[in-house]
Design a protein around this motif. Structure first.
Motif, PDB file in Angstrom:
ATOM      1  N   ILE A 133       0.836  -1.200   0.000  1.00 42.00           N
ATOM      2  CA  ILE A 133       0.000   0.000   0.000  1.00 42.00           C
ATOM      3  C   ILE A 133       0.870   1.249   0.000  1.00 42.00           C
ATOM      4  O   ILE A 133       0.594   2.209  -0.714  1.00 42.00           O
ATOM      5  CB  ILE A 133      -0.962  -0.018   1.205  1.00 42.00           C
ATOM      6  N   VAL A 134       1.946   1.237   0.765  1.00 40.83           N
ATOM      7  CA  VAL A 134       2.841   2.393   0.833  1.00 40.83           C
ATOM      8  C   VAL A 134       3.442   2.701  -0.535  1.00 40.83           C
ATOM      9  O   VAL A 134       3.734   3.864  -0.834  1.00 40.83           O
ATOM     10  CB  VAL A 134       3.929   2.196   1.910  1.00 40.83           C
ATOM     11  N   ASP A 135       3.602   1.693  -1.391  1.00 43.57           N
ATOM     12  CA  ASP A 135       4.132   1.922  -2.729  1.00 43.57           C
ATOM     13  C   ASP A 135       3.206   2.835  -3.531  1.00 43.57           C
ATOM     14  O   ASP A 135       3.665   3.673  -4.304  1.00 43.57           O
ATOM     15  CB  ASP A 135       4.321   0.603  -3.483  1.00 43.57           C
ATOM     16  N   VAL A 136       1.907   2.679  -3.354  1.00 40.79           N
ATOM     17  CA  VAL A 136       0.938   3.518  -4.055  1.00 40.79           C
ATOM     18  C   VAL A 136       0.950   4.933  -3.477  1.00 40.79           C
ATOM     19  O   VAL A 136       0.948   5.913  -4.222  1.00 40.79           O
ATOM     20  CB  VAL A 136      -0.478   2.904  -3.989  1.00 40.79           C
ATOM     21  N   PHE A 137       0.982   5.047  -2.163  1.00 38.80           N
ATOM     22  CA  PHE A 137       1.013   6.379  -1.553  1.00 38.80           C
ATOM     23  C   PHE A 137       2.307   7.120  -1.901  1.00 38.80           C
ATOM     24  O   PHE A 137       2.312   8.339  -2.026  1.00 38.80           O
ATOM     25  CB  PHE A 137       0.847   6.289  -0.036  1.00 38.80           C
ATOM     26  N   SER A 138       3.403   6.388  -2.068  1.00 40.19           N
ATOM     27  CA  SER A 138       4.694   6.996  -2.409  1.00 40.19           C
ATOM     28  C   SER A 138       4.803   7.345  -3.892  1.00 40.19           C
ATOM     29  O   SER A 138       5.645   8.157  -4.272  1.00 40.19           O
ATOM     30  CB  SER A 138       5.841   6.045  -2.060  1.00 40.19           C
ATOM     31  N   ARG A 139       3.989   6.715  -4.715  1.00 37.84           N
ATOM     32  CA  ARG A 139       4.000   6.926  -6.168  1.00 37.84           C
ATOM     33  C   ARG A 139       2.561   7.180  -6.618  1.00 37.84           C
ATOM     34  O   ARG A 139       1.922   6.288  -7.167  1.00 37.84           O
ATOM     35  CB  ARG A 139       4.595   5.713  -6.852  1.00 37.84           C
ATOM     36  N   PRO A 140       2.042   8.384  -6.390  1.00 36.68           N
ATOM     37  CA  PRO A 140       0.614   8.642  -6.522  1.00 36.68           C
ATOM     38  C   PRO A 140       0.083   8.925  -7.926  1.00 36.68           C
ATOM     39  O   PRO A 140      -1.006   9.456  -8.076  1.00 36.68           O
ATOM     40  CB  PRO A 140       0.416   9.858  -5.616  1.00 36.68           C
ATOM     41  N   THR A 141       0.854   8.564  -8.961  1.00 32.69           N
ATOM     42  CA  THR A 141       0.323   8.691 -10.319  1.00 32.69           C
ATOM     43  C   THR A 141       0.503   7.359 -11.034  1.00 32.69           C
ATOM     44  O   THR A 141       1.336   6.528 -10.642  1.00 32.69           O
ATOM     45  CB  THR A 141       1.035   9.783 -11.141  1.00 32.69           C
ATOM     46  N   VAL A 142      -0.251   7.167 -12.090  1.00 30.41           N
ATOM     47  CA  VAL A 142      -0.111   5.948 -12.900  1.00 30.41           C
ATOM     48  C   VAL A 142       1.322   5.833 -13.408  1.00 30.41           C
ATOM     49  O   VAL A 142       1.944   4.769 -13.329  1.00 30.41           O
ATOM     50  CB  VAL A 142      -1.112   5.955 -14.080  1.00 30.41           C
ATOM     51  N   ALA A 143       1.859   6.925 -13.948  1.00 30.26           N
ATOM     52  CA  ALA A 143       3.205   6.897 -14.519  1.00 30.26           C
ATOM     53  C   ALA A 143       4.259   6.507 -13.481  1.00 30.26           C
ATOM     54  O   ALA A 143       5.116   5.655 -13.745  1.00 30.26           O
ATOM     55  CB  ALA A 143       3.545   8.255 -15.134  1.00 30.26           C
ATOM     56  N   GLU A 144       4.179   7.107 -12.291  1.00 32.70           N
ATOM     57  CA  GLU A 144       5.163   6.793 -11.239  1.00 32.70           C
ATOM     58  C   GLU A 144       5.033   5.357 -10.755  1.00 32.70           C
ATOM     59  O   GLU A 144       6.037   4.648 -10.580  1.00 32.70           O
ATOM     60  CB  GLU A 144       5.001   7.750 -10.065  1.00 32.70           C
ATOM     61  N   LEU A 145       3.811   4.911 -10.539  1.00 35.80           N
ATOM     62  CA  LEU A 145       3.598   3.553 -10.034  1.00 35.80           C
ATOM     63  C   LEU A 145       4.010   2.522 -11.087  1.00 35.80           C
ATOM     64  O   LEU A 145       4.647   1.521 -10.762  1.00 35.80           O
ATOM     65  CB  LEU A 145       2.146   3.347  -9.613  1.00 35.80           C
ATOM     66  N   ALA A 146       3.672   2.773 -12.347  1.00 37.84           N
ATOM     67  CA  ALA A 146       4.026   1.827 -13.414  1.00 37.84           C
ATOM     68  C   ALA A 146       5.549   1.726 -13.575  1.00 37.84           C
ATOM     69  O   ALA A 146       6.075   0.621 -13.759  1.00 37.84           O
ATOM     70  CB  ALA A 146       3.395   2.263 -14.721  1.00 37.84           C
TER      71      ALA A 146
END
Length: 86
Positions: A67-80
């Motif tokens: 879950i922290v990965d999503v909060f740390s990378r809050p856009t599609v581009a960053e998370l992908a």
């Protein structure tokens, strides 16, 4: 755009480019047709409950996603980009 096709019992099929998959999962979770890859999830109307649903879905392809990965990378581009390296 990647289409999330799947069985209601097993969920969507998560195949394709990470950006397309993450965007499609977020779009489905937010009830929209598409998501701007550079828009923040919370700016798009996501809640903590939405994040939990998205993480649960994405873990089918990326089981180590936190879950922290999503909060740390809050856009599609960053998370992908992050998920491409996992």
């Amino acid at each position: 755009m990647t289409e999330l096709i799947g069985d209601p019992d097993t969920g969507p099929v998560l195949e394709g480019d990470a950006v397309d998959v993450v965007a499609a999962v977020w779009a489905e979770a937010l009830g929209t047709d598409s998501v701007d890859p550079d828009a923040g999830f919370f700016d798009l109307g996501a809640s903590s409950a939405t994040v939990l649903r998205v993480v649960r879905t994405l873990r089918r392809r990326w089981p180590d996603l936190k879950i922290v990965d999503v909060f740390s990378r809050p856009t599609v581009a960053e998370l992908a980009t992050f998920l491409d390296g996992v």
